[in-house]
Scaffold this motif. Structure first.
Motif, PDB file in Angstrom:
ATOM      1  N   ALA A 122       0.829  -1.202   0.000  1.00 45.79           N
ATOM      2  CA  ALA A 122       0.000   0.000   0.000  1.00 45.79           C
ATOM      3  C   ALA A 122       0.869   1.259   0.000  1.00 45.79           C
ATOM      4  O   ALA A 122       0.554   2.249  -0.669  1.00 45.79           O
ATOM      5  CB  ALA A 122      -0.932  -0.008   1.209  1.00 45.79           C
ATOM      6  N   ALA A 123       1.972   1.208   0.749  1.00 46.04           N
ATOM      7  CA  ALA A 123       2.888   2.343   0.781  1.00 46.04           C
ATOM      8  C   ALA A 123       3.523   2.566  -0.590  1.00 46.04           C
ATOM      9  O   ALA A 123       3.621   3.710  -1.068  1.00 46.04           O
ATOM     10  CB  ALA A 123       3.962   2.120   1.839  1.00 46.04           C
TER      11      ALA A 123
ATOM     12  N   SER B  29       2.970 -17.621  -6.910  1.00 44.97           N
ATOM     13  CA  SER B  29       2.798 -17.683  -5.460  1.00 44.97           C
ATOM     14  C   SER B  29       1.382 -18.102  -5.092  1.00 44.97           C
ATOM     15  O   SER B  29       0.492 -18.182  -5.951  1.00 44.97           O
ATOM     16  CB  SER B  29       3.109 -16.325  -4.827  1.00 44.97           C
ATOM     17  OG  SER B  29       2.026 -15.428  -5.018  1.00 44.97           O
ATOM     18  N   HIS B  30       1.156 -18.354  -3.802  1.00 41.40           N
ATOM     19  CA  HIS B  30      -0.152 -18.818  -3.339  1.00 41.40           C
ATOM     20  C   HIS B  30      -1.218 -17.737  -3.392  1.00 41.40           C
ATOM     21  O   HIS B  30      -2.409 -18.037  -3.243  1.00 41.40           O
ATOM     22  CB  HIS B  30      -0.037 -19.348  -1.899  1.00 41.40           C
ATOM     23  CG  HIS B  30       0.160 -18.266  -0.867  1.00 41.40           C
ATOM     24  ND1 HIS B  30       1.391 -17.691  -0.608  1.00 41.40           N
ATOM     25  CD2 HIS B  30      -0.714 -17.647  -0.034  1.00 41.40           C
ATOM     26  CE1 HIS B  30       1.254 -16.779   0.337  1.00 41.40           C
ATOM     27  NE2 HIS B  30      -0.010 -16.728   0.712  1.00 41.40           N
ATOM     28  N   VAL B  31      -0.830 -16.469  -3.613  1.00 42.44           N
ATOM     29  CA  VAL B  31      -1.828 -15.398  -3.641  1.00 42.44           C
ATOM     30  C   VAL B  31      -2.530 -15.297  -4.996  1.00 42.44           C
ATOM     31  O   VAL B  31      -3.452 -14.488  -5.151  1.00 42.44           O
ATOM     32  CB  VAL B  31      -1.195 -14.024  -3.303  1.00 42.44           C
ATOM     33  CG1 VAL B  31      -0.510 -14.069  -1.962  1.00 42.44           C
ATOM     34  CG2 VAL B  31      -0.234 -13.556  -4.394  1.00 42.44           C
ATOM     35  N   CYS B  32      -2.094 -16.109  -5.959  1.00 41.03           N
ATOM     36  CA  CYS B  32      -2.661 -16.020  -7.310  1.00 41.03           C
ATOM     37  C   CYS B  32      -3.267 -17.353  -7.739  1.00 41.03           C
ATOM     38  O   CYS B  32      -2.634 -18.147  -8.443  1.00 41.03           O
ATOM     39  CB  CYS B  32      -1.577 -15.584  -8.305  1.00 41.03           C
ATOM     40  SG  CYS B  32      -2.204 -15.236  -9.963  1.00 41.03           S
ATOM     41  N   PRO B  33      -4.527 -17.595  -7.365  1.00 32.47           N
ATOM     42  CA  PRO B  33      -5.211 -18.796  -7.849  1.00 32.47           C
ATOM     43  C   PRO B  33      -5.493 -18.660  -9.337  1.00 32.47           C
ATOM     44  O   PRO B  33      -5.370 -17.561  -9.908  1.00 32.47           O
ATOM     45  CB  PRO B  33      -6.511 -18.811  -7.031  1.00 32.47           C
ATOM     46  CG  PRO B  33      -6.739 -17.381  -6.662  1.00 32.47           C
ATOM     47  CD  PRO B  33      -5.384 -16.778  -6.479  1.00 32.47           C
ATOM     48  N   PRO B  34      -5.874 -19.741 -10.009  1.00 35.76           N
ATOM     49  CA  PRO B  34      -6.135 -19.681 -11.453  1.00 35.76           C
ATOM     50  C   PRO B  34      -7.117 -18.582 -11.861  1.00 35.76           C
ATOM     51  O   PRO B  34      -6.982 -17.995 -12.945  1.00 35.76           O
ATOM     52  CB  PRO B  34      -6.700 -21.079 -11.759  1.00 35.76           C
ATOM     53  CG  PRO B  34      -6.067 -21.962 -10.724  1.00 35.76           C
ATOM     54  CD  PRO B  34      -5.964 -21.125  -9.486  1.00 35.76           C
ATOM     55  N   SER B  35      -8.060 -18.277 -11.006  1.00 37.22           N
ATOM     56  CA  SER B  35      -9.062 -17.256 -11.337  1.00 37.22           C
ATOM     57  C   SER B  35      -8.460 -15.857 -11.461  1.00 37.22           C
ATOM     58  O   SER B  35      -9.099 -14.947 -12.016  1.00 37.22           O
ATOM     59  CB  SER B  35     -10.163 -17.240 -10.271  1.00 37.22           C
ATOM     60  OG  SER B  35      -9.612 -16.944  -8.988  1.00 37.22           O
TER      61      SER B  35
ATOM     62  N   LEU C  10      -1.774  -5.924  -4.456  1.00 36.51           N
ATOM     63  CA  LEU C  10      -2.264  -5.623  -3.110  1.00 36.51           C
ATOM     64  C   LEU C  10      -3.614  -6.295  -2.872  1.00 36.51           C
ATOM     65  O   LEU C  10      -3.858  -6.862  -1.799  1.00 36.51           O
ATOM     66  CB  LEU C  10      -2.396  -4.102  -2.930  1.00 36.51           C
ATOM     67  CG  LEU C  10      -3.031  -3.624  -1.613  1.00 36.51           C
ATOM     68  CD1 LEU C  10      -2.235  -4.117  -0.413  1.00 36.51           C
ATOM     69  CD2 LEU C  10      -3.132  -2.091  -1.603  1.00 36.51           C
ATOM     70  N   GLY C  11      -4.470  -6.269  -3.883  1.00 37.51           N
ATOM     71  CA  GLY C  11      -5.784  -6.887  -3.751  1.00 37.51           C
ATOM     72  C   GLY C  11      -5.722  -8.387  -3.504  1.00 37.51           C
ATOM     73  O   GLY C  11      -6.423  -8.914  -2.634  1.00 37.51           O
ATOM     74  N   VAL C  12      -4.846  -9.094  -4.251  1.00 39.64           N
ATOM     75  CA  VAL C  12      -4.775 -10.548  -4.064  1.00 39.64           C
ATOM     76  C   VAL C  12      -4.048 -10.923  -2.777  1.00 39.64           C
ATOM     77  O   VAL C  12      -4.350 -11.959  -2.177  1.00 39.64           O
ATOM     78  CB  VAL C  12      -4.116 -11.250  -5.282  1.00 39.64           C
ATOM     79  CG1 VAL C  12      -4.990 -11.116  -6.516  1.00 39.64           C
ATOM     80  CG2 VAL C  12      -2.707 -10.736  -5.552  1.00 39.64           C
ATOM     81  N   VAL C  13      -3.106 -10.084  -2.334  1.00 40.22           N
ATOM     82  CA  VAL C  13      -2.452 -10.353  -1.053  1.00 40.22           C
ATOM     83  C   VAL C  13      -3.464 -10.242   0.080  1.00 40.22           C
ATOM     84  O   VAL C  13      -3.488 -11.065   1.006  1.00 40.22           O
ATOM     85  CB  VAL C  13      -1.269  -9.391  -0.825  1.00 40.22           C
ATOM     86  CG1 VAL C  13      -0.793  -9.432   0.633  1.00 40.22           C
ATOM     87  CG2 VAL C  13      -0.104  -9.753  -1.742  1.00 40.22           C
TER      88      VAL C  13
ATOM     89  N   ALA D 152      -1.453   0.009 -11.773  1.00 40.10           N
ATOM     90  CA  ALA D 152      -2.418  -1.093 -11.873  1.00 40.10           C
ATOM     91  C   ALA D 152      -1.843  -2.379 -11.306  1.00 40.10           C
ATOM     92  O   ALA D 152      -2.538  -3.143 -10.629  1.00 40.10           O
ATOM     93  CB  ALA D 152      -2.823  -1.288 -13.334  1.00 40.10           C
ATOM     94  N   CYS D 153      -0.566  -2.610 -11.562  1.00 31.37           N
ATOM     95  CA  CYS D 153       0.107  -3.822 -11.082  1.00 31.37           C
ATOM     96  C   CYS D 153       0.106  -3.875  -9.554  1.00 31.37           C
ATOM     97  O   CYS D 153      -0.301  -4.871  -8.948  1.00 31.37           O
ATOM     98  CB  CYS D 153       1.529  -3.852 -11.624  1.00 31.37           C
ATOM     99  SG  CYS D 153       2.507  -5.262 -11.058  1.00 31.37           S
ATOM    100  N   LEU D 154       0.540  -2.791  -8.928  1.00 29.26           N
ATOM    101  CA  LEU D 154       0.601  -2.768  -7.464  1.00 29.26           C
ATOM    102  C   LEU D 154      -0.794  -2.862  -6.851  1.00 29.26           C
ATOM    103  O   LEU D 154      -0.994  -3.511  -5.818  1.00 29.26           O
ATOM    104  CB  LEU D 154       1.303  -1.499  -6.982  1.00 29.26           C
ATOM    105  CG  LEU D 154       2.811  -1.435  -7.224  1.00 29.26           C
ATOM    106  CD1 LEU D 154       3.366  -0.078  -6.803  1.00 29.26           C
ATOM    107  CD2 LEU D 154       3.532  -2.551  -6.471  1.00 29.26           C
TER     108      LEU D 154
END
Length: 315
Positions: free
Chosen positions: A144-145, A282-288, A213-216, A207-209
């Motif tokens: 977020a920072a 990483s585990h924060v990014c499921p296939p969806s 941040l949203g998936v984390v 957009a990337c950050l």
């Protein structure tokens, strides 16, 4: 119930205990700062014995603060440990500043500097209550920072582009020089074509950050060493985004060196692709969630290719 479920409950309970210990330790330190400041702000003059006792109490409080950091297991995550370390350092530095202020002030007086220094210790101790409780929250805070810094850089550049027309375009050429001597203060038409793709790269950074941040927040966990390490990897590479954005933005101002812009853009593109790659594995990014990763990877490549085309003659 899974066999290890009680251990998960125990871990949660221990984290709660650690949080209470941490908060109480810093609260005591804040109180000791107040006692120290008051003791030297009014008559009668503090005796040598009382001064020694106050000094010991402050030292013990500071040692307890340092212990909170050293007791935090490394396995809890480097991002979390860094935040706790930085908070601890601020408290210690604040107490050093307070003692120096008291030593340099007249006896039995309360200076403005002493008030400010005391308040600084209070504020540093209060910040501890806002620290993340685990590495998932710590990484989310770090992201977020980074996102905030990138947003500011993007808004500043958008404003500069709006205001950055040639401000002297209606002034006649210099009679002696034969041209206006202010070309270092505005962008040429060729510069503006390059700027468009650079802005696209900066927007992709934002957009990337934002998506990471949203998936984390949605999927990030700190339940296993692997998950904690993956979160730390994300935080480490994301920390490189805002400095890279700043370097690109600075090189975009007139007079523009297009080769420098290309090099800084390439550096930013490389960092963004690493962020996206680490996120995807990483585990924060499921296939969806893989769709936006692919889309942003394409956006980074698209803008970088345009920047290369515009600056081909600079090589």
């Amino acid at each position: 119930m899974e066999a290890r479920e009680p251990l998960r409950d125990l871990r949660g309970a221990l984290r709660a205990v650690l949080a209470r210990v941490r908060d109480q330790t810093f609260k005591v330190t804040s109180q000791e700062a107040t006692k120290l400041s008051l003791a030297f702000s009014r008559p009668p003059l503090t005796s040598a014995e009382d001064c020694r006792k106050l000094s010991e109490d402050v030292q013990n409080a500071i040692l307890a603060v340092a212990t909170v950091y050293y007791w935090l297991p490394k396995g809890q995550g480097t991002t979390l440990r860094k935040m706790v370390r930085d908070a601890t350092t601020e408290v210690v530095e604040g107490m050093i500043q307070l003692t120096e202020t008291i030593l340099s002030a007249p006896l039995e007086s309360l200076s403005q500097e002493q008030l400010i220094s005391t308040g600084g210790v209070w504020e540093a101790c209060e910040q501890v209550s806002n620290l993340p409780r685990d590495n998932q929250a710590a990484v989310a805070s770090a992201l977020a920072a980074c996102l905030g810094v990138v947003k500011d850089a993007l808004e500043e550049m958008e404003h500069a582009l709006v205001e950055g027309q040639d401000p002297y375009s209606d002034i006649m050429e210099d009679e002696e020089l034969g041209f206006r001597g202010n070309r270092d203060t505005y962008w040429s038409e060729a510069d503006r074509k390059l700027l468009s793709s650079c802005m696209g790269l900066m927007k992709a950074s934002k957009a990337c950050l934002k998506k990471v941040l949203g998936v984390v927040k949605a999927y990030g966990k700190a339940d296993s060493p692997e998950q904690i390490a993956q979160l730390d990897d994300l935080a480490d590479i994301a920390n490189d985004v805002s400095p890279s954005v700043d370097e690109l933005a600075l090189s975009m101002y007139p007079p523009m060196n297009q080769l420098a812009v290309r090099l800084n853009a390439a550096k930013l593109a490389s960092v963004l692709k690493k962020v996206l790659e680490i996120t995807k594995t990483s585990h924060v990014c499921p296939p969806s969630e893989e769709g936006w990763v692919q889309f942003l990877t394409g956006a980074v490549d698209h803008n970088m290719n345009k920047i290369k085309n515009f600056t081909q003659g600079q090589l």
